[in-house]
Design a protein around this motif. Sequence first.
Motif, PDB file in Angstrom:
ATOM      1  N   TRP A  78     -31.327 -19.378  -5.928  1.00 43.58           N
ATOM      2  CA  TRP A  78     -31.163 -19.769  -7.820  1.00 43.58           C
ATOM      3  C   TRP A  78     -32.451 -18.743  -8.089  1.00 43.58           C
ATOM      4  CZ3 TRP A  78     -27.635 -20.383 -10.813  1.00 43.58           C
ATOM      5  CH2 TRP A  78     -27.788 -19.592 -11.686  1.00 43.58           C
ATOM      6  N   GLU A  79     -33.976 -18.345  -6.799  1.00 51.74           N
ATOM      7  CA  GLU A  79     -34.332 -17.880  -7.502  1.00 51.74           C
ATOM      8  C   GLU A  79     -34.888 -16.726  -7.113  1.00 51.74           C
ATOM      9  OE1 GLU A  79     -36.105 -19.261 -10.159  1.00 51.74           O
ATOM     10  OE2 GLU A  79     -35.716 -20.981 -10.289  1.00 51.74           O
ATOM     11  N   PRO A 104     -30.151 -13.683  -8.486  1.00 49.49           N
ATOM     12  CA  PRO A 104     -30.483 -12.621  -9.110  1.00 49.49           C
ATOM     13  C   PRO A 104     -30.769 -11.224  -8.667  1.00 49.49           C
ATOM     14  CG  PRO A 104     -32.249 -14.718  -9.616  1.00 49.49           C
ATOM     15  CD  PRO A 104     -31.656 -14.818  -8.341  1.00 49.49           C
ATOM     16  N   ARG A 105     -31.563 -11.507  -7.410  1.00 50.18           N
ATOM     17  CA  ARG A 105     -31.221  -9.925  -6.307  1.00 50.18           C
ATOM     18  C   ARG A 105     -30.198  -9.547  -6.823  1.00 50.18           C
ATOM     19  NH1 ARG A 105     -34.713  -7.702  -1.559  1.00 50.18           N
ATOM     20  NH2 ARG A 105     -33.754  -5.807  -1.027  1.00 50.18           N
ATOM     21  N   VAL A 154     -29.136  -7.977 -10.078  1.00 50.36           N
ATOM     22  CA  VAL A 154     -29.159  -6.794 -10.609  1.00 50.36           C
ATOM     23  C   VAL A 154     -28.923  -5.426  -9.469  1.00 50.36           C
ATOM     24  CG1 VAL A 154     -31.823  -5.665 -10.590  1.00 50.36           C
ATOM     25  CG2 VAL A 154     -31.450  -8.200 -11.884  1.00 50.36           C
ATOM     26  N   ARG A 211     -36.416 -11.175 -11.069  1.00 50.56           N
ATOM     27  CA  ARG A 211     -36.220 -12.854 -11.738  1.00 50.56           C
ATOM     28  C   ARG A 211     -35.540 -12.551 -13.245  1.00 50.56           C
ATOM     29  NH1 ARG A 211     -38.394 -13.511  -8.094  1.00 50.56           N
ATOM     30  NH2 ARG A 211     -40.605 -14.445  -7.412  1.00 50.56           N
ATOM     31  N   TRP A 212     -35.481 -13.667 -13.327  1.00 51.97           N
ATOM     32  CA  TRP A 212     -33.981 -13.358 -14.490  1.00 51.97           C
ATOM     33  C   TRP A 212     -33.790 -12.627 -15.389  1.00 51.97           C
ATOM     34  CZ3 TRP A 212     -28.658 -15.668 -13.098  1.00 51.97           C
ATOM     35  CH2 TRP A 212     -28.923 -16.222 -12.106  1.00 51.97           C
ATOM     36  N   ASP A 238     -34.798  -9.870 -15.547  1.00 59.06           N
ATOM     37  CA  ASP A 238     -35.066  -8.777 -15.124  1.00 59.06           C
ATOM     38  C   ASP A 238     -33.205  -8.049 -15.402  1.00 59.06           C
ATOM     39  OD1 ASP A 238     -37.007  -7.565 -14.884  1.00 59.06           O
ATOM     40  OD2 ASP A 238     -36.855  -8.839 -12.888  1.00 59.06           O
ATOM     41  N   VAL A 239     -32.313  -9.911 -14.821  1.00 61.46           N
ATOM     42  CA  VAL A 239     -30.865 -10.380 -14.781  1.00 61.46           C
ATOM     43  C   VAL A 239     -30.603  -9.660 -16.172  1.00 61.46           C
ATOM     44  CG1 VAL A 239     -29.116 -11.552 -14.311  1.00 61.46           C
ATOM     45  CG2 VAL A 239     -31.365 -11.217 -12.777  1.00 61.46           C
TER      46      VAL A 239
END
Length: 341
Positions: A64-65, A69-70, A73, A199-200, A202-203
């Motif tokens: 999740w962390e 997110p990666r 993105v 990170r979220w 950025d998403v």
Amino acid sequence: MRTRGPVATAGLLGGGILLLVVSVGVAITLGPADILLVNVRDIVTNHLGLTDIPVKTAKDAIVWEERLPRALVAAACGAGLGLCGVIMQSLLRNPLAEPFILGISSGASTGAVAIGVLGLGGAALGLSGGAFIGALVAFAVVLLLARLAGGGNDRVVLAGVASTQLFSALTSLVIFAFADADETRGVMFWLLGSLEGIRWDDVVLCTVVVALGSLLCLRYASALDAFVFGDEVAASLGIHIARTRGILLVTTALITATLVSVAGAIGFVGLVLPHMARLLVGSRHGRLIPTTIVAGAIFMVWVDAGSRVAFSPTPLPVGVGTALVGVPVFIVLLARRRNRA
């Protein structure tokens, strides 16, 4: 080149979206940690409030962390850069046009170096903020140079080449004159394209910008069809040439600047993916744009996954991965076009 009907195109897009979801899930499982696809499903549904399945804390944090997110993105970068490639190739009527032809990537690099090495406003902006400002400044320089040269599509391309060389030289000068070894290593890794530390927030940023840009470009799909045949044809159909071109070029610049500010310089996506999509659905932009968006997202998810695990535990910069994959694919596409000519 194929031309599919609406039903066939819808089926293709539906299958592509399903493949994208599966690709994101499988990509998350790749790596040294023992994570299964069912773990990914449980963690995601837990965080969405749909289930309450016990999951190890370490796995939850990794999925999740870090990895989800990666992957998201990466998908947004592939979709956005592919979309920008479609728009630029149509507006400039140049099959080799892509987002970085406008020098946006080089400007973002200069902005990032100004923050990371010179420390200009670093506390307030950060590396990504500096890259975003640098990208917008580079685009403004391109527009100014193109206007001074008399306007026209060819002038925009030449202005982009000049801007790329200018900001690349500025970046190299700052690194050579002011950076120490550690700063040079960090900046150069980012310039090659990096999805480390996503990170979220950025998403959210990348997803919102790409989604809004996609909707805007789809609104102008008919105008883009006309631009392919030249400004005279577009004008005869009642299209406001300067305004439409300006809106779409600014949109591509903003999308590219946002993605570069988050992920660094990622090349060849905007060059290769539009040509691949044309082979599947033809050149009508109402079909070409969504197909390129989905194909670009799938492409980047897998390139990022491969880059992440190829030399584990040291990740390969994703920009290197896109070049290693994109160049051979582009050579094949050129060969196919030559054989059909």
